[in-house]
Design a protein around this motif. Structure first.
Motif, short mmCIF file in Angstrom:
data_model
loop_
_atom_site.label_atom_id
_atom_site.label_comp_id
_atom_site.label_asym_id
_atom_site.label_seq_id
_atom_site.Cartn_x
_atom_site.Cartn_y
_atom_site.Cartn_z
N SER A 165 0.76 -1.32 0.03
CA SER A 165 0.19 0.11 0.16
C SER A 165 0.87 1.25 0.11
O SER A 165 1.24 2.26 0.51
N TYR A 167 4.11 2.46 0.89
CA TYR A 167 4.75 2.44 2.17
C TYR A 167 6.24 1.29 0.60
O TYR A 167 6.32 0.40 0.49
N HIS A 249 0.21 -1.04 9.33
CA HIS A 249 -0.63 -1.01 9.68
C HIS A 249 -1.71 -0.40 8.68
O HIS A 249 -2.83 0.26 8.44
N LYS A 250 -1.66 -0.29 7.25
CA LYS A 250 -1.96 -0.38 6.07
C LYS A 250 -2.16 -1.34 5.08
O LYS A 250 -0.69 -1.38 4.81
N LEU A 252 -2.52 -3.34 1.18
CA LEU A 252 -3.68 -2.87 0.32
C LEU A 252 -4.20 -4.73 -0.19
O LEU A 252 -3.60 -5.24 -0.38
N GLU A 261 -7.78 -0.44 0.40
CA GLU A 261 -6.61 -0.55 1.97
C GLU A 261 -7.91 -0.91 3.16
O GLU A 261 -8.27 -0.42 3.79
N TYR A 262 -6.64 -1.74 4.25
CA TYR A 262 -7.12 -1.74 5.55
C TYR A 262 -6.35 -1.41 6.37
O TYR A 262 -4.97 -1.67 6.05
N PRO A 263 -6.52 -0.32 7.48
CA PRO A 263 -5.53 -0.22 8.46
C PRO A 263 -5.49 -1.18 9.80
O PRO A 263 -6.02 -1.02 10.97
N TYR A 264 -5.13 -1.91 9.38
CA TYR A 264 -5.12 -3.24 10.45
C TYR A 264 -3.17 -3.81 10.25
O TYR A 264 -2.74 -3.60 9.11
N GLU A 265 -2.95 -4.03 10.94
CA GLU A 265 -1.54 -4.84 10.60
C GLU A 265 -1.30 -5.33 10.95
O GLU A 265 -0.48 -6.39 9.68
#
Length: 309
Positions: A165, A167, A249-250, A252, A261-265
């Motif tokens: 995603s 990074y 914590h993101k 894709l 996109e999912y805001p999880y570890e």
């Protein structure tokens, strides 16, 4: 019951195709007495003048997409491969055959050129057309405790991609085929592709070309930080289970290029063969291998004959 002489349009690839599409529909009606159903979403892509022209046209009906799929024996896709994939997603479980008319750059799935419709249309009307069934993947995203996440269900003709995603740091990937542990590695992500999707993102990531008739699933790593991680082909009867972990914590997840996109570890992703298929009307004038050679220059020796090297 769907009508063989009534063809539907759910969307147009690009606004500048609307004029050529109207010209094609007029020609097909005049020559073969075909009628057409245009979804409300497709109608919205035309200019006001074109919309007035369509509303006065006796052989074009505008109706909701669900009615188009109920009444039409075939769905026309005008554009490139991306348009065909989006059209297939709209058709879903109905499995209405798609006629892909190529106005795009590559046209690997949409292999029928506009000037080839005069060969194809009589085949379809006489029932002599060839339809290929393409595998579809379904995917579900959940949390480690198996709780589902919002917008976590995906459907793909080409591939499901798990990605870092944007990074610069790698993410951790753990793979299983069913209950069988395949391995863990750090990478930019992983691609789970159908045989039809093997010529897309997976090919650009070093994956093999697979004939679309194969009953297999392709797992291709994206830039793995390892010399030993390579693409893997497994039977389509297997379910691919993926655990993806990142410190940011993101993560894709994308199906045929449409991402979330999912805001999880950590997230869990399952990918398996869906029950439904996508049905594509074939151009019988060339084979799959002809398309490989013409679109990808497969087996072509591009070295100059007078090169001294």
């Amino acid at each position: 019951m769907p009508n063989r002489h009534r063809w539907g349009i759910l969307m147009i690839g690009k606004p500048d195709l609307c004029g050529p599409v109207l010209d094609i529909l007029a020609r097909l009606h005049q020559k073969y007495q075909l009628t057409f159903s245009l979804s409300a979403a497709a109608l919205g892509q035309f200019t006001p003048d074109q919309t007035d022209q369509i509303r006065k046209c006796p052989y074009i009906i505008t109706e909701p997409a669900e009615s188009v799929l109920t009444h039409c024996g075939y769905i026309l896709s005008f554009g490139g491969d991306g348009t065909l994939l989006r059209t297939a997603r709209l058709i879903g479980k109905r499995e209405t055959p798609i006629i892909g008319v190529n106005f795009g750059k590559l046209g690997f799935l949409t292999e029928i050129n506009p000037d080839e419709l005069d060969v194809l249309v009589p085949q379809v009307l006489n029932g002599d057309q060839v339809i290929e069934n393409r595998m579809v993947l379904q995917s579900v995203v959940s949390l480690p405790d198996q709780r589902p996440v919002p917008n976590g269900n995906f459907w793909a003709v080409n591939d499901v991609v798990i990605d870092k995603s944007g990074y610069s740091r790698l993410i951790s990937i753990e793979l299983r085929a069913g209950d069988n542990y395949l391995g863990s590695y750090r990478a930019d992500g992983v691609i789970i592709a159908t045989p039809a999707g093997s010529t897309g993102y997976s090919l650009a990531s070093g994956g093999p070309i697979m004939h679309p008739a194969l009953n297999s699933i392709l797992i291709t790593p994206i830039c793995p930080h390892s010399l030993t991680v390579r693409p893997l082909v497994i039977p389509a009867t297997e379910t691919v289970n993926i655990i993806a972990t990142t410190q940011f914590h993101k993560i894709l997840v994308a199906a045929d290029g449409q991402g979330q996109e999912y805001p999880y570890e950590t997230i869990h992703i399952t990918v398996e063969r869906a029950h439904e298929q996508v049905r594509i009307v074939k151009n019988t004038s060339r084979t799959y291998f002809d398309v490989l050679r013409s679109k990808f220059l497969w087996t072509n020796d591009v070295r100059s004959t007078d090169s001294k090297e």
